[in-house]
Design a protein around this motif. Structure first.
Motif, short mmCIF file in Angstrom:
data_model
loop_
_atom_site.label_atom_id
_atom_site.label_comp_id
_atom_site.label_asym_id
_atom_site.label_seq_id
_atom_site.Cartn_x
_atom_site.Cartn_y
_atom_site.Cartn_z
N LEU A 300 -28.93 -12.70 -43.16
CA LEU A 300 -28.64 -10.87 -43.30
C LEU A 300 -28.75 -9.96 -42.46
CD1 LEU A 300 -29.77 -11.51 -47.24
CD2 LEU A 300 -27.06 -11.83 -46.15
N PHE A 301 -28.10 -9.12 -42.69
CA PHE A 301 -28.56 -7.77 -41.94
C PHE A 301 -29.15 -6.15 -43.08
CE2 PHE A 301 -25.93 -9.75 -39.14
CZ PHE A 301 -26.42 -9.38 -37.65
N ASP A 302 -30.26 -5.94 -42.95
CA ASP A 302 -30.57 -4.80 -43.70
C ASP A 302 -29.68 -3.78 -42.22
OD1 ASP A 302 -31.25 -2.30 -44.40
OD2 ASP A 302 -33.04 -3.21 -45.38
N ASN A 303 -28.78 -2.91 -42.84
CA ASN A 303 -28.60 -1.24 -41.59
C ASN A 303 -28.59 -0.47 -41.68
OD1 ASN A 303 -26.22 -2.70 -40.28
ND2 ASN A 303 -25.75 -3.60 -42.45
N HIS A 304 -30.19 -0.63 -42.67
CA HIS A 304 -30.89 1.40 -42.72
C HIS A 304 -32.25 0.28 -42.33
CE1 HIS A 304 -30.34 5.52 -43.22
NE2 HIS A 304 -32.11 5.24 -43.19
N VAL A 320 -34.03 -12.00 -44.50
CA VAL A 320 -33.00 -10.33 -43.22
C VAL A 320 -33.64 -11.19 -42.31
CG1 VAL A 320 -33.15 -8.28 -42.99
CG2 VAL A 320 -32.99 -9.10 -46.03
N THR A 321 -32.60 -11.15 -41.50
CA THR A 321 -33.04 -11.65 -40.15
C THR A 321 -32.37 -10.96 -38.72
OG1 THR A 321 -30.94 -13.08 -40.19
CG2 THR A 321 -32.61 -13.99 -40.67
N SER A 322 -31.31 -9.67 -39.50
CA SER A 322 -31.46 -8.62 -38.04
C SER A 322 -31.40 -7.32 -39.48
CB SER A 322 -30.07 -9.00 -37.88
OG SER A 322 -30.31 -9.98 -37.45
N VAL A 323 -32.22 -6.30 -38.45
CA VAL A 323 -31.93 -5.34 -39.03
C VAL A 323 -31.52 -3.92 -38.21
CG1 VAL A 323 -34.05 -5.81 -40.61
CG2 VAL A 323 -34.42 -4.79 -38.53
N THR A 597 -23.18 -9.72 -43.07
CA THR A 597 -23.57 -10.87 -42.35
C THR A 597 -22.42 -10.53 -41.32
OG1 THR A 597 -21.61 -12.30 -43.23
CG2 THR A 597 -24.20 -12.89 -44.13
N ILE A 598 -21.14 -11.42 -41.04
CA ILE A 598 -20.06 -11.21 -40.44
C ILE A 598 -19.82 -9.45 -39.92
CG2 ILE A 598 -18.23 -10.95 -41.68
CD1 ILE A 598 -19.21 -12.97 -37.61
N THR A 599 -19.50 -8.68 -40.71
CA THR A 599 -19.12 -6.93 -40.82
C THR A 599 -19.85 -6.97 -39.79
OG1 THR A 599 -18.15 -7.80 -42.83
CG2 THR A 599 -18.46 -5.55 -42.24
N SER A 600 -21.72 -6.57 -40.32
CA SER A 600 -23.01 -5.74 -40.05
C SER A 600 -22.79 -6.28 -38.15
CB SER A 600 -24.18 -6.16 -40.46
OG SER A 600 -24.17 -5.57 -41.67
N ALA A 601 -22.35 -7.65 -38.25
CA ALA A 601 -23.16 -8.48 -37.27
C ALA A 601 -21.91 -7.70 -35.90
CB ALA A 601 -22.94 -9.81 -36.69
N GLN A 602 -20.47 -8.14 -36.90
CA GLN A 602 -18.72 -7.21 -35.63
C GLN A 602 -19.79 -5.87 -35.77
OE1 GLN A 602 -16.01 -8.07 -38.39
NE2 GLN A 602 -15.68 -9.87 -37.91
N VAL A 603 -20.37 -5.00 -36.34
CA VAL A 603 -20.08 -3.50 -35.93
C VAL A 603 -21.86 -3.31 -35.61
CG1 VAL A 603 -21.52 -1.53 -36.96
CG2 VAL A 603 -19.80 -2.61 -38.64
N THR A 604 -22.42 -4.04 -35.26
CA THR A 604 -23.46 -4.12 -34.20
C THR A 604 -23.26 -4.47 -32.73
OG1 THR A 604 -24.40 -5.41 -35.11
CG2 THR A 604 -25.32 -3.75 -36.04
N LYS A 605 -21.93 -5.27 -32.27
CA LYS A 605 -21.43 -5.83 -31.24
C LYS A 605 -22.33 -7.46 -31.40
CE LYS A 605 -19.30 -1.72 -29.54
NZ LYS A 605 -19.86 -0.78 -28.51
N MET A 606 -23.22 -8.08 -32.39
CA MET A 606 -23.63 -8.96 -32.07
C MET A 606 -23.49 -10.08 -32.28
SD MET A 606 -26.73 -8.26 -30.49
CE MET A 606 -27.75 -10.00 -31.10
#
Length: 663
Positions: A300-304, A320-323, A597-606
Motif C-alpha cells: 500500500l501507499f500512504d500519500n501524506h 504500507v511499503t511506499s510513502v 496501489t496502482i493509482t498511487s504508483a502512477q501518480v508518483t511515476k513508480m
C-alpha cells in the motif's frame, strides 16, 4: 500534518510527577523551537509555599497549548496534588487535577476520572502535563532502586540507559526512558538532575544561552536512536535464502481491480520472477508460504506522511511499503537512506516534497521565505537534493504562487500544498497548483477568501458551514470541471477531520477507536481528547459537515478526479481508516484498493516498478487474512509484509513496539 508528534508523545502523553521537595529549586526559562523558528516558552519555578510551578506555551500556526501547572509534594516526597489549567493543542479548555490523601489517589481530566488505593509511590501520568513533569519523573526514577516507577492510572516507566556526554565543556547525561510510547524517548539532564534540553528535528526546548548547542545535542541523540533502530532491523527482518514462493493465493489484480484465485507468485531476490496459476509443480528448494484463505495485494501507499524514524515499523506492520513525505527537515534524506538500506525498518520514500512558507507569526515548521527570489532559490535547492515536489503553505502571499509554480514546473517538479490564506483553491489551481492537500481546502473554496486560513479557522469554519454545501450545484460542478481540466489530484486526509469534527473529550478518536485496545496504555490515553472545541448547539452540524466531506470525495472520484489516499496521522493504522472512510463514502472497495496501489504508483511515476504484482516488478506486497474486496476492514489483518524481497512479520513488528496483533 502530523507536526510536533515526536515531542507531543512525551509532552502531552508522557508527563508524570516529582520527587523530593527542594527549596533550592532554581527558576529556569526555556525557549521552544519548531525547527529553527522560535515558537514558545517553558518556565520552571517554585513558589513561596514550595509548590512546583510550570508554564508552557507555543504557537504552531495558530494552534498550540497554553498551560499552567502546579504540583505539591507531601513530606515523603510523594505527589500530593496537581492542578493543570489552560488550553490544549487545539485550543480546547483544559482542567486536570490529581490528589493523594489518606491512602487514596484521585484524578480527573477532560477525558477520564478515577481513583485507586495506594501508598502514594506510583506517579500519576497526566494527559496535559508540561516538560517540568518529565524532569520530576526523571529525578524520582534516578533515586529509585531499579530506576523504574509505577504509573497511575496504570503502567510503568523505566530509565533504560544513561549516557554521560560532555558538550562544550558542560557535563550532561542523555537519559533514555521507556514505558510511554512505542519507542524510547530521550531527555538531556545536567549535573543537578534538571532538564537541560529536549531535542528533535521537529521540536526542541532549551534555555536561550544554550541554543547554539542544539545541533551537537541532536547529533549525539541521533546516533543513539540510529543504533536502537538498527538493532531492531536486524532482529525483525527475514532474508530469504533463495527463492520465495507464495502458493495458492487469491491475488488482487490492481490493474483490473479484481481478485484472481489460485495464483502462485515466485520472488527471486527483490523482484517478482513469475505469476502463474497454481499447479503442483513447485520448486521444493524454495521457501514456500501457503496463501490459502488469504489475499495477496501490492504494498500500500500512504500519500501524506511526515516521516520519522519510529514510523517505519508501524508502516510495514500495516502493509504500507511506499510513502510520500509531504514536508520534513533535511534529515529526511538520511531516513530514506536508512529505510532503503534496511538499517532501519521502513517503507520506500517515493516522493520528497519540499516545504516553503512565508515568514510570519503563523508560518509552518520548516523553510520560510521573505520574497519570491528566496522561494525560487529554495525550490532549486530542493531539486538539487533530489526532491520531486514543492509544498506551498498557508502563509504564502497569493501573488507569489504563480512565479513559484513556474519555477517549480520549469524544473520538472510538481506544486501542491495548502491553499494560501486569502486565496481560493480555484485561483491557486489557475496559478499553477497540481495537487491539493486536505479536503478541507476544497470545502474552503466555497466560503469566503477573507477567512484567515493560517489559523485554526481552516478547520472550524469548515466544520461550521460545509454541511450546507450543495455538491450538485452549478458552482460546485464548475469547480469539479476545473479539477478535471487541469488534472488536479486531491490528497484528502479526510479521517483526521472525523476526530476534529465529531469527538468530544472522553470519547475515543474515531480514527483509532477500532485499535485502541491494542496500543500501550499511555498511548491509548492520548486519543481521548483530540477534537475541536465544539459548541453544544452545533454538535450535529459538525458531524454533518464531516459527512459532507465524504460526499465531496465520492463525487470527485465518481467524476474522474484522482484521489490519493493519505493520512497525516499515526502511521499504518490511519491509512486503514482512510480506506474504510472512502468505502463509507460510497467508493467500491476494489476501486479504493486501486487508489492505494496502482493509482498511487502512477501518480508518483513508480508504476514501472510498483503498484501491481507482475513479473519483473519489485517484490513489495502484503498477505492479508481474508478478502478486503468483500470487507475493506480486512485490510487491517496483514499477516505478512514483503518489501524489496525481505520478509517482515507484522505480529513481531507490532510486538517490538508494545502493540497487540489483530489475532
Amino acid at each position: 500534518m502530523r507536526t510536533v508528534l515526536a515531542l507531543l508523545v512525551f509532552v502531552f502523553f508522557v508527563s508524570c510527577t516529582n520527587t523530593n521537595n527542594n527549596t533550592n529549586y532554581e527558576s529556569r526559562d526555556y525557549q521552544v523551537f519548531m525547527r529553527d523558528n522560535l515558537a514558545g516558552t517553558h518556565s520552571s519555578a517554585m513558589d513561596e509555599e514550595g509548590n512546583y510551578i510550570y508554564e508552557f506555551e507555543f504557537n504552531d500556526r495558530g494552534r498550540g497549548p497554553e498551560l499552567k501547572e502546579k504540583i505539591q509534594l507531601d513530606v515523603n516526597g510523594n505527589l500530593s496534588t496537581i492542578e493543570i489549567s489552560g488550553v490544549n493543542y487545539l485550543k480546547d479548555s483544559v482542567s486536570e487535577t490529581f490528589s493523594f490523601s489518606n491512602g487514596l489517589a484521585k484524578w480527573n481530566n477532560n477525558s477520564e476520572a478515577g481513583e485507586k488505593t495506594t501508598d502514594g509511590s506510583p506517579f500519576y501520568s497526566s494527559i496535559n502535563g508540561t516538560l517540568g513533569d518529565n524532569e520530576l519523573l526523571i529525578r524520582r526514577m534516578l533515586a529509585s532502586e531499579h530506576q523504574s516507577i509505577t504509573l497511575l492510572p496504570s503502567g510503568s516507566a523505566r530509565i533504560s540507559s544513561i549516557e554521560e556526554i560532555t558538550v562544550d565543556s558542560i557535563p550532561l547525561r542523555l537519559v533514555e526512558i521507556t514505558g510511554f510510547g512505542f519507542t524510547p524517548f530521550y531527555q538531556w539532564i545536567d549535573s543537578n538532575d534538571r532538564i537541560f534540553a529536549t531535542v528533535s528535528s521537529w521540536v526542541s526546548i532549551i534555555q536561550e544561552e544554550n541554543v547554539s548547542l542544539l545541533p551537537d545535542l541532536l547529533e549525539y541523540q541521533d546516533k543513539k536512536e540510529d543504533a536502537f533502530f538498527a538493532s531492531l532491523a536486524t532482529e525483525l527482518t527475514e532474508e530469504p535464502a533463495g527463492k520465495l514462493i507464495i502458493n495458492n493465493v487469491s491475488l488482487f489484480d490492481s490493474n483490473k481491480g479484481i481478485l484472481v484465485p489460485h495464483q502462485t507468485v515466485t520472488i527471486n531476490g527483490n523482484q517478482i520472477e513469475s505469476v502463474v496459476s497454481t499447479t503442483t509443480n513447485i520448486d521444493e528448494n524454495a521457501q514456500i508460504i501457503d496463501g490459502s484463505g488469504k489475499t495477496l495485494l501490492p504494498g500500500l501507499f500512504d500519500n501524506h506522511c511526515h516521516v520519522q524514524k519510529e514510523d517505519g515499523i508501524l508502516h510495514l506492520a500495516a502493509g504500507v511499503t511506499s510513502v510520500r513525505d509531504m514536508a520534513n527537515s533535511m534529515e529526511l534524506l538520511e531516513m530514506k537512506k536508512q529505510f532503503d538500506e534496511n538499517s532501519n525498518v521502513g517503507p520506500r520514500v517515493v516522493t520528497l516534497s519540499g516545504f516553503i512558507d512565508q515568514k510570519g507569526p503563523f508560518a509552518g515548521p520548516g523553510l520560510t521565505i521573505s520574497n519570491v527570489a528566496e522561494g525560487e532559490e529554495a525550490i532549486q535547492n530542493y531539486k538539487d537534493h533530489g526532491y520531486q515536489q514543492i509544498k506551498l503553505y498557508s502563509s504564502i502571499d497569493p501573488s507569489w504562487v504563480k512565479p513559484l509554480a513556474k519555477k517549480t514546473h520549469d524544473l520538472g517538479m510538481k506544486v501542491s500544498g495548502h491553499i494560501p490564506a486569502h486565496m481560493l483553491a480555484e485561483q491557486a489551481i489557475k496559478d499553477g497548483f497540481d495537487e491539493i492537500q486536505h479536503v478541507n481546502m476544497v470545502a474552503l473554496n466555497f466560503l469566503s477568501d477573507t477567512i484567515d486560513t493560517r489559523t485554526p479557522l481552516r478547520f472550524s469554519a469548515v466544520a461550521e458551514h460545509t454541511h450546507a454545501l450543495d455538491i450538485k450545484s452549478e458552482t460546485f460542478q464548475e469547480f469539479v470541471a476545473l479539477l478535471k481540466d487541469k488534472d488536479i489530484e486531491l490528497d484528502p486526509t479526510v479521517s483526521i477531520f472525523e476526530g476534529m469534527f465529531t469527538s468530544k473529550p472522553g470519547e475515543p478518536d474515531p480514527q483509532f477507536a477500532a485499535i485502541l485496545d491494542r496500543l500501550p496504555i499511555q498511548v491509548q490515553r492520548g486519543f481521548y481528547s483530540v477534537g475541536l472545541p465544539i459548541p453544544s448547539d452545533k454538535e450535529q452540524q459538525y458531524k454533518d459537515s464531516f459527512e459532507k466531506l465524504l460526499e465531496i470525495i465520492q463525487e470527485l472520484h465518481n467524476q474522474g478526479v484522482t484521489i490519493l489516499p493519505g493520512t497525516d496521522a499515526l502511521p499504518g493504522f490511519a491509512l486503514h481508516k482512510e480506506l474504510e472512510n472512502y468505502v463509507r463514502a460510497g467508493i467500491p472497495a476494489n476501486e479504493v484498493l486501486q487508489l492505494a496501489t496502482i493509482t498511487s504508483a502512477q501518480v508518483t511515476k513508480m508504476d514501472h516498478q510498483l503498484g501491481s504484482i507482475e513479473k519483473g516488478k519489485l517484490a513489495d506486497m502484503i498477505l492479508v487474512d481474508g478478502d478486503p474486496l468483500e470487507d475493506i476492514s480486512t485490510i487491517r489483518k496483514v499477516a505478512l509484509t514483503i518489501k524489496d524481497g525481505r520478509i517482515y512479520h507484522p505480529k513481531n513488528l507490532y510486538a517490538a513496539l508494545g502493540i497487540g496483533h489483530y489475532e
